[in-house]
Motif scaffolding. Sequence first.
Motif, PDB file in Angstrom:
ATOM      1  N   PRO A   1       0.388  -1.159  -0.090  1.00  0.00           N
ATOM      2  CA  PRO A   1      -0.166  -0.182   0.375  1.00  0.00           C
ATOM      3  C   PRO A   1       0.618   1.498  -0.187  1.00  0.00           C
ATOM      4  CG  PRO A   1       0.017  -1.096   2.142  1.00  0.00           C
ATOM      5  CD  PRO A   1       0.987  -1.817   0.854  1.00  0.00           C
ATOM      6  N   TYR A   2       0.162   2.394  -0.322  1.00  0.00           N
ATOM      7  CA  TYR A   2       0.745   3.357  -0.840  1.00  0.00           C
ATOM      8  C   TYR A   2       1.670   4.216  -1.499  1.00  0.00           C
ATOM      9  CZ  TYR A   2      -0.612   2.789   4.217  1.00  0.00           C
ATOM     10  OH  TYR A   2      -1.345   2.324   5.225  1.00  0.00           O
ATOM     11  N   LYS A   3       1.884   3.170  -2.457  1.00  0.00           N
ATOM     12  CA  LYS A   3       3.135   2.579  -3.682  1.00  0.00           C
ATOM     13  C   LYS A   3       3.026   2.662  -5.304  1.00  0.00           C
ATOM     14  CE  LYS A   3       6.170   0.981   0.002  1.00  0.00           C
ATOM     15  NZ  LYS A   3       6.581   0.105   0.061  1.00  0.00           N
ATOM     16  N   VAL A   4       3.013   3.173  -5.828  1.00  0.00           N
ATOM     17  CA  VAL A   4       2.392   2.946  -7.332  1.00  0.00           C
ATOM     18  C   VAL A   4       1.749   3.959  -7.933  1.00  0.00           C
ATOM     19  CG1 VAL A   4       2.096   1.913  -9.135  1.00  0.00           C
ATOM     20  CG2 VAL A   4       3.817   0.630  -7.294  1.00  0.00           C
ATOM     21  N   LEU A   5       0.205   3.576  -7.020  1.00  0.00           N
ATOM     22  CA  LEU A   5      -0.722   4.865  -7.439  1.00  0.00           C
ATOM     23  C   LEU A   5      -0.461   5.975  -6.337  1.00  0.00           C
ATOM     24  CD1 LEU A   5      -3.800   2.046  -8.242  1.00  0.00           C
ATOM     25  CD2 LEU A   5      -1.751   3.804 -10.207  1.00  0.00           C
ATOM     26  N   PRO A   6      -1.033   7.284  -6.529  1.00  0.00           N
ATOM     27  CA  PRO A   6      -0.892   7.930  -6.808  1.00  0.00           C
ATOM     28  C   PRO A   6      -1.675   7.866  -5.017  1.00  0.00           C
ATOM     29  CG  PRO A   6      -1.436   8.086  -8.157  1.00  0.00           C
ATOM     30  CD  PRO A   6      -1.912   7.291  -8.033  1.00  0.00           C
TER      31      PRO A   6
END
Length: 561
Positions: free
Chosen positions: A550-555
């Motif tokens: 979570p909190y990675k790759v997508l904004p």
Amino acid sequence: MKMDGWRASARRILKLSSRPAPAPRFAPGRGNPARHGSLHRSGGSCRGTQFYFGHKQPLSVHLHGKECALGVSFIQSQCFGSVATKIQRNPEFATINSDDIRYFRDLLGEKNVIQDEDALLAANMDWMRKYKGSSKLLLLPRSTEEVSQVLKYCNSRCLAVVPQGGNTGLVGGSVPVFDEVIVNLGSMNKVISFDEVSGILVSEAGCILESLVNFLDNNGFIMPLDLGSKGSCQIGGNVSTNAGGLRLIRYGSLHANVLGLEAVLANGDVLDMLGTLRKDNTGYDLKHLFIGSEGSLGIVTKVSILTPPKLSSVNVAFLACTDYLSCQKLLLEARRKLGEVLSAFEFLDEQAMDLALNHLEGVRNPLPPALHKFYVLIETTGSDERSDREKLEVFLAHSMEEGLISDGVVAQDIQQASSVWNIREGIAEALMKAGAVYKYDLSIPVEKIYDIVEELRNKLGHLARVVGFGHLGDGNLHLNISCPQYDDAVLAQIEPFVYEWTSKHGGSISAEHGLGLMKADKIFYSKSPAAVQLMASVKNLLDPNHILNPYKVLPHSLSSP
């Protein structure tokens, strides 16, 4: 310059140290242990959580030197490579309890359920010491089935998970943001099969890249991927981040070389796509979803890779150029004159060279003492030593006559070639030894690559040293800003300038390092809202509870237009 003159110049490399070449320095060995709106999450429970566009409270991030207690809902801290970002822990995620520990010990065995503070300290922090999480649990599964059971359980409990390989990433993608469970695949390190006819290697995801390199070398083949961090990074992590490397110009990206993979989805389902066929045109080629998804869609557990045969003739030249235009022209000539044998075309500026010479032990300049404006490393790989050598020498002699090269040397043996490569591969370490560093991995049209270095250099003046190097043959610039210490005033001059400049010139803000935590909210500089929305839809389908990385790759937060 005539050919005899070039050969006389080339002999200079014989003055290099005769000591054994040091190991690649890119990462320390660890063993196995915008602008178009925001993308947010909605939903009142863990299940069915969705991303959608809007402008609401951002999600979350963490950072350097600041531990996040489990009871803290959000923190704001500094990412040394991106502006300060407010991160909020998703309250829908559960926290580890004694029942969870008991389950994992029964499943994996006590020694593979790590709660030791020292071991967790290393697993919670990336190798550059920029990102630090607060996970209390590290799991070491030994098989795909165990990974499946771990994820099935975590999904049912809504426990967030961060997949981890060698932890050599540069954008905070492989370490926890808060208290996510770390699932490290280092114990899954077996070569499953190798076909000496086709060159197809099948291995578990935890195999160290250098171990695969050595295995293939003994069988007369090579890995199509070569990284400075090969002594620590794992092939599953390489695939998950679509690692680029030093010889992409010859062998292409992992999208071109991975024939199949096995991945475990968030709910524990095992997706078997471990094919070994070079041609299979039956429906969607789903493996490409996982190559470069940074563990946000599933955990890669096995891979099959097409490996090229090891060729007998390898030549390395280290050249000096007076300006960047000469580097460009030299690349064009190399493609035309060396074509089928060209395997690497790297460049570095005088600032990078100066750092390498002053901060790396045992590194020497193979050229006369005066620094040149630019340096180019060319490698050729072929099957006819005499023909390849002559082809390289004719190319170099012609390039000197045309004024594209001001000086240069050719390695006479593998030890000298390693010494030259150590200059290029050691720049990242040299930058860290020099002090604070802001790192950017950009893909830019070749003719524009150095423009951003010069513009940023003029913009910063004496505040910082701007360093440019990278894979010129691939249009990949590693832009580094070196300072005695991290300084918000310097960062304010760098961002968002670097991202805006790159977007304006049709580039990518991440050529090969991925987005991770550092650039998740910068994705719109390189991708359209429609493309990001489709990515979010895929995430929702494969990981509806959003437990994977979570909190990675997508904004997690983006500014308004």
